[in-house]
Design an enzyme around this catalytic site. Structure first.
Site, PDB file in Angstrom:
ATOM      1  N   ARG A   1       0.809  -1.229   0.000  1.00 62.92           N
ATOM      2  CA  ARG A   1       0.000   0.000   0.000  1.00 62.92           C
ATOM      3  C   ARG A   1       0.840   1.276   0.000  1.00 62.92           C
ATOM      4  NH1 ARG A   1      -3.552  -2.388   4.917  1.00 62.92           N
ATOM      5  NH2 ARG A   1      -1.630  -3.606   5.128  1.00 62.92           N
TER       6      ARG A   1
ATOM      7  N   GLN B   1      12.345 -14.666   7.109  1.00 60.27           N
ATOM      8  CA  GLN B   1      11.018 -15.292   7.052  1.00 60.27           C
ATOM      9  C   GLN B   1      10.995 -16.324   5.924  1.00 60.27           C
ATOM     10  OE1 GLN B   1       7.691 -12.551   7.111  1.00 60.27           O
ATOM     11  NE2 GLN B   1       6.310 -14.048   6.168  1.00 60.27           N
TER      12      GLN B   1
ATOM     13  N   THR C   1       1.870 -12.085   9.205  1.00 60.38           N
ATOM     14  CA  THR C   1       2.583 -11.742  10.446  1.00 60.38           C
ATOM     15  C   THR C   1       2.843 -12.990  11.290  1.00 60.38           C
ATOM     16  OG1 THR C   1       0.415 -11.186  11.372  1.00 60.38           O
ATOM     17  CG2 THR C   1       1.747  -9.369  10.579  1.00 60.38           C
TER      18      THR C   1
ATOM     19  N   ASN D   1      -6.837  -3.531  17.606  1.00 60.89           N
ATOM     20  CA  ASN D   1      -5.552  -4.128  17.965  1.00 60.89           C
ATOM     21  C   ASN D   1      -4.419  -3.267  17.403  1.00 60.89           C
ATOM     22  OD1 ASN D   1      -3.357  -5.881  18.368  1.00 60.89           O
ATOM     23  ND2 ASN D   1      -3.715  -6.881  16.388  1.00 60.89           N
TER      24      ASN D   1
ATOM     25  N   ALA E   1      33.845  42.013  -0.720  1.00 58.36           N
ATOM     26  CA  ALA E   1      32.695  41.572  -1.519  1.00 58.36           C
ATOM     27  C   ALA E   1      33.159  41.052  -2.877  1.00 58.36           C
ATOM     28  CB  ALA E   1      31.740  42.731  -1.717  1.00 58.36           C
TER      29      ALA E   1
ATOM     30  N   ASN F   1      39.298  27.656  -7.460  1.00 61.02           N
ATOM     31  CA  ASN F   1      39.916  26.439  -6.911  1.00 61.02           C
ATOM     32  C   ASN F   1      40.006  25.300  -7.908  1.00 61.02           C
ATOM     33  OD1 ASN F   1      37.074  26.326  -6.843  1.00 61.02           O
ATOM     34  ND2 ASN F   1      37.117  24.679  -5.332  1.00 61.02           N
TER      35      ASN F   1
ATOM     36  N   THR G   1      41.769  45.957  -4.552  1.00 59.61           N
ATOM     37  CA  THR G   1      40.469  45.694  -5.177  1.00 59.61           C
ATOM     38  C   THR G   1      40.624  45.349  -6.661  1.00 59.61           C
ATOM     39  OG1 THR G   1      39.290  47.056  -3.628  1.00 59.61           O
ATOM     40  CG2 THR G   1      38.322  46.865  -5.800  1.00 59.61           C
TER      41      THR G   1
ATOM     42  N   ARG H   1      45.760  45.630 -12.083  1.00 56.41           N
ATOM     43  CA  ARG H   1      44.680  46.227 -12.871  1.00 56.41           C
ATOM     44  C   ARG H   1      45.274  47.398 -13.640  1.00 56.41           C
ATOM     45  NH1 ARG H   1      42.348  48.145  -7.198  1.00 56.41           N
ATOM     46  NH2 ARG H   1      43.215  50.232  -7.185  1.00 56.41           N
TER      47      ARG H   1
HETATM   48  C1  UD1 Z   1      -1.707  -5.869  11.542  1.00 54.47           C
HETATM   49  C2  UD1 Z   1      -2.587  -6.760  12.416  1.00 54.47           C
HETATM   50  C3  UD1 Z   1      -3.852  -5.983  12.772  1.00 54.47           C
HETATM   51  C4  UD1 Z   1      -3.482  -4.712  13.490  1.00 54.47           C
HETATM   52  C5  UD1 Z   1      -2.499  -3.882  12.669  1.00 54.47           C
HETATM   53  C6  UD1 Z   1      -1.947  -2.753  13.522  1.00 54.47           C
HETATM   54  C7  UD1 Z   1      -2.168  -9.074  11.715  1.00 54.47           C
HETATM   55  C8  UD1 Z   1      -2.702 -10.242  10.978  1.00 54.47           C
HETATM   56  N1  UD1 Z   1      -2.922  -7.971  11.705  1.00 54.47           N
HETATM   57  O1  UD1 Z   1      -2.415  -5.631  10.338  1.00 54.47           O
HETATM   58  O2  UD1 Z   1      -4.685  -6.773  13.632  1.00 54.47           O
HETATM   59  O3  UD1 Z   1      -4.659  -3.964  13.790  1.00 54.47           O
HETATM   60  O4  UD1 Z   1      -1.389  -4.676  12.229  1.00 54.47           O
HETATM   61  O5  UD1 Z   1      -1.108  -1.912  12.789  1.00 54.47           O
HETATM   62  O6  UD1 Z   1      -1.126  -9.164  12.310  1.00 54.47           O
HETATM   63  N2  UD1 Z   1       5.080  -8.504   8.227  1.00 54.47           N
HETATM   64  C9  UD1 Z   1       6.047  -9.458   8.116  1.00 54.47           C
HETATM   65  N3  UD1 Z   1       5.828 -10.538   7.293  1.00 54.47           N
HETATM   66  C10 UD1 Z   1       4.664 -10.692   6.600  1.00 54.47           C
HETATM   67  C11 UD1 Z   1       3.673  -9.704   6.737  1.00 54.47           C
HETATM   68  C12 UD1 Z   1       3.894  -8.631   7.558  1.00 54.47           C
HETATM   69  O7  UD1 Z   1       7.112  -9.353   8.729  1.00 54.47           O
HETATM   70  O8  UD1 Z   1       4.549 -11.689   5.876  1.00 54.47           O
HETATM   71  C13 UD1 Z   1       5.353  -7.304   9.044  1.00 54.47           C
HETATM   72  C14 UD1 Z   1       5.316  -6.059   8.181  1.00 54.47           C
HETATM   73  O9  UD1 Z   1       6.613  -5.741   7.710  1.00 54.47           O
HETATM   74  C15 UD1 Z   1       4.765  -5.010   9.130  1.00 54.47           C
HETATM   75  C16 UD1 Z   1       3.990  -5.792  10.176  1.00 54.47           C
HETATM   76  O10 UD1 Z   1       4.364  -7.149  10.023  1.00 54.47           O
HETATM   77  O11 UD1 Z   1       5.800  -4.308   9.774  1.00 54.47           O
HETATM   78  C17 UD1 Z   1       2.473  -5.654  10.023  1.00 54.47           C
HETATM   79  O12 UD1 Z   1       2.079  -6.138   8.751  1.00 54.47           O
HETATM   80  P1  UD1 Z   1       0.866  -5.505   7.948  1.00 54.47           P
HETATM   81  O13 UD1 Z   1       0.680  -6.300   6.714  1.00 54.47           O
HETATM   82  O14 UD1 Z   1       1.053  -4.034   7.806  1.00 54.47           O
HETATM   83  O15 UD1 Z   1      -0.360  -5.792   8.931  1.00 54.47           O
HETATM   84  P2  UD1 Z   1      -1.713  -4.979   9.027  1.00 54.47           P
HETATM   85  O16 UD1 Z   1      -2.576  -5.328   7.881  1.00 54.47           O
HETATM   86  O17 UD1 Z   1      -1.448  -3.563   9.281  1.00 54.47           O
HETATM   87 CA    CA Z   2       0.391  -2.374   9.215  1.00 49.28          CA
END
Ligand code: UD1
Ligand code: CA
Length: 481
Positions: free
Chosen positions: A18, A82, A88, A182, A396, A402, A439, A456
């Protein structure tokens, strides 16, 4: 406060679609620091004694930034890659799979998102304390938002006990109306996470492993005694997450407000504070005044009693006590000595060193040039690659020539020398102590101490010449008035 340490996991592996950016989301800056650095900093400040940062998307760019930030705070951040699963939950699971459990203990783990740069250390500390006081396996932060769109909702039962976190895309119409959200800060027992994370599934609208589903796992495991899931309440304006550029802009505004307040409470006068932009590592001494529209970046250090007037832009600049920066001074990677006066409209480029009580006036550009104490360059000059002694007066329109198109050469002006206006010094060249450059002189050879350089042609006056010229020109153009 328990005072005990804990592990912190920062999730920074997401794609950040996004943001619509080639730069990984967690590297976008807030007040000059990448977002992931704010999460790391808050964890360290709250007392984390072990830090893991999960990376994947843009890992080649994110990893060195994480390492450098860790080094700058004297902590080693363990990077965890990852795996192929998304979400997440997959990021947190990567830490479980990629690190060894601490055999003898069951440490507290705090999980933070790398895209929540505003999270203060206080909320982390409070959350860890709540987990320990309630002997729970999982502690959450919850908050309220007038428009909760996009955030996971906190689902409670009739008694008010937390049952689950439901993601926006999985919410029923009724659940979408829940204003309790959350913010994405968790404290949990490591043993619980080691059991719960591998049990996550992709049975949800996003087909990802959702960290938020650990709440459901904790509730499901309820057995004897006290609460399994506990929570604290915290104002959402301190916890906002960043998913797009508008949220980035809003988080920046919040952070700016915090930084301005901190400096003001430390004894700095900020005039029209909303117009001033500060980066996180800037320091400003007591009794300094920062006027409207000033931008202070990088490792800028401003001493006591400094006046930074309207529109100055300073990056990695050290300013000593009592200096005056007049309006619209632009300076980078340089040093400004005690009680120096600079500007208005001066441009100090890297490696400019101004000694105490120096004066650099309007439309003077300097680069890699040092000015000794009490020396002055008041107006309209270019001083590049120069070594200027003490008490030197630069008139001035002086130019240090240089550059010969190939190499840069040094101009030396020794103590007490005087450079008349509109002179050019063709480097390499040296003007000796107390020497005088007349000057309009083009200095191509060294000038001995106490000598005079003049180059000059002598002036000739031709009497009546201008009048004769005028009448001749007029006769050639009769229609002119
Ligand atoms: C997440 C929460 C949501 C919360 C919100 C708060 C989950 C499923 N949802 O949603 O409940 O209200 O944050 O801001 O957790 N990331 C990884 N690996 C991934 C995906 C994400 O490391 O595969 C990291 C991203 O880099 C980011 C963070 O996790 O820093 C949050 O990910 P994002 O996709 O922005 O979650 P939200 O949709 O905002
Ligand atoms: Ca987020």
């Amino acid at each position: 406060m328990s005072g005990k340490g804990f592990q912190a996991w920062v999730l920074a592996a997401g794609q950040g679609t996004r943001m619509k950016s080639a730069l990984p989301k967690v590297l976008h800056g807030i007040a000059g620091r990448p977002m992931v650095g704010w999460a790391m900093g808050a964890a360290i400040e709250a007392g984390a004694d072990r830090l893991c940062v999960v990376v994947r998307h843009g890992a080649q760019e994110v990893a060195p930034v994480v390492e450098a930030l860790g080094q700058s705070w004297g902590v080693s951040a363990q990077l965890v890659q990852q795996g192929p699963e998304n979400g997440t939950g997959a990021a947190a699971l990567a830490v479980v799979c990629g690190t060894e459990p601490v055999a003898s203990e069951d440490p507290v783990v705090v999980i933070l998102y790398g895209d929540c740069p505003l999270v203060p250390s206080g909320v982390i500390r409070a959350l860890v304390d709540r987990l320990e006081q309630d002997s729970a396996v999982l502690a959450l932060v919850t908050s309220r938002l007038e428009n909760p769109t996009g955030y996971g909702r906190i689902v409670r039962d009739g008694k008010g006990t937390i049952q689950a976190i439901r993601e926006q895309k999985d919410c029923s119409v009724e659940e979408q109306a829940i204003a309790e959200v959350n913010p994405g800060i968790y404290a949990a027992r490591a043993s619980f996470l080691r059991g719960a994370l591998p049990s996550l599934t992709t049975e949800n609208a996003q087909r990802e492993l959702l960290l938020t589903d650990i709440v459901d796992r904790a509730v499901g495991a309820t057995s004897s005694g006290g609460p399994v899931v506990t929570s604290i309440d915290w104002p959402m304006d301190e916890l906002l997450g960043v998913n797009d550029r508008w949220q980035l802009a809003q988080a920046e505004s919040c952070m700016q407000e915090r930084l301005r307040e901190a400096h003001a409470r430390n004894g700095v006068t900020l005039r029209n504070p909303g117009s001033i932009s500060l980066e996180a590592s800037v320091t400003i001494g007591e009794d300094s005044v920062v006027e409207s529209g000033v931008v202070l970046r990088g490792s800028t250090e401003i001493g006591r009693g400094v006046h930074v007037d309207v529109g100055c832009v300073l990056e990695n600049v050290t300013v000593e006590e009592g200096a005056q920066l007049l309006p619209y001074t632009v300076a980078r990677d340089c040093h400004i000595g005690t009680k120096a006066s600079v500007g208005p409209f001066a441009h100090l480029r890297p490696k400019t060193q101004l000694g105490p009580h120096t004066k650099v006036g309007n439309f003077v550009e300097m680069k890699n040039t040092s000015l000794g104490a009490y020396s002055k360059a008041g107006h309209l000059s270019y001083l590049g690659d120069g070594v200027v002694g003490e008490g030197v007066n630069i008139g001035a329109g002086t130019i240090f020539c240089n550059y010969d198109g190939w190499n840069k050469h040094v101009t030396h002006l020794e103590d007490g020398s005087f450079i008349g206006s509109d002179s050019q010094l063709v480097a390499p060249v040296r003007v000796g102590q107390g020497a005088y450059v007349a000057t309009g002189t083009t200095v191509t050879q060294d000038v001995p101490a106490d000598g005079l350089a003049i180059s000059r042609p002598r002036q000739q006056n031709k009497e009546g010449y201008a009048a004769r010229l005028r009448s001749r020109l007029k006769s050639m153009k009769p229609e002119a008035p």
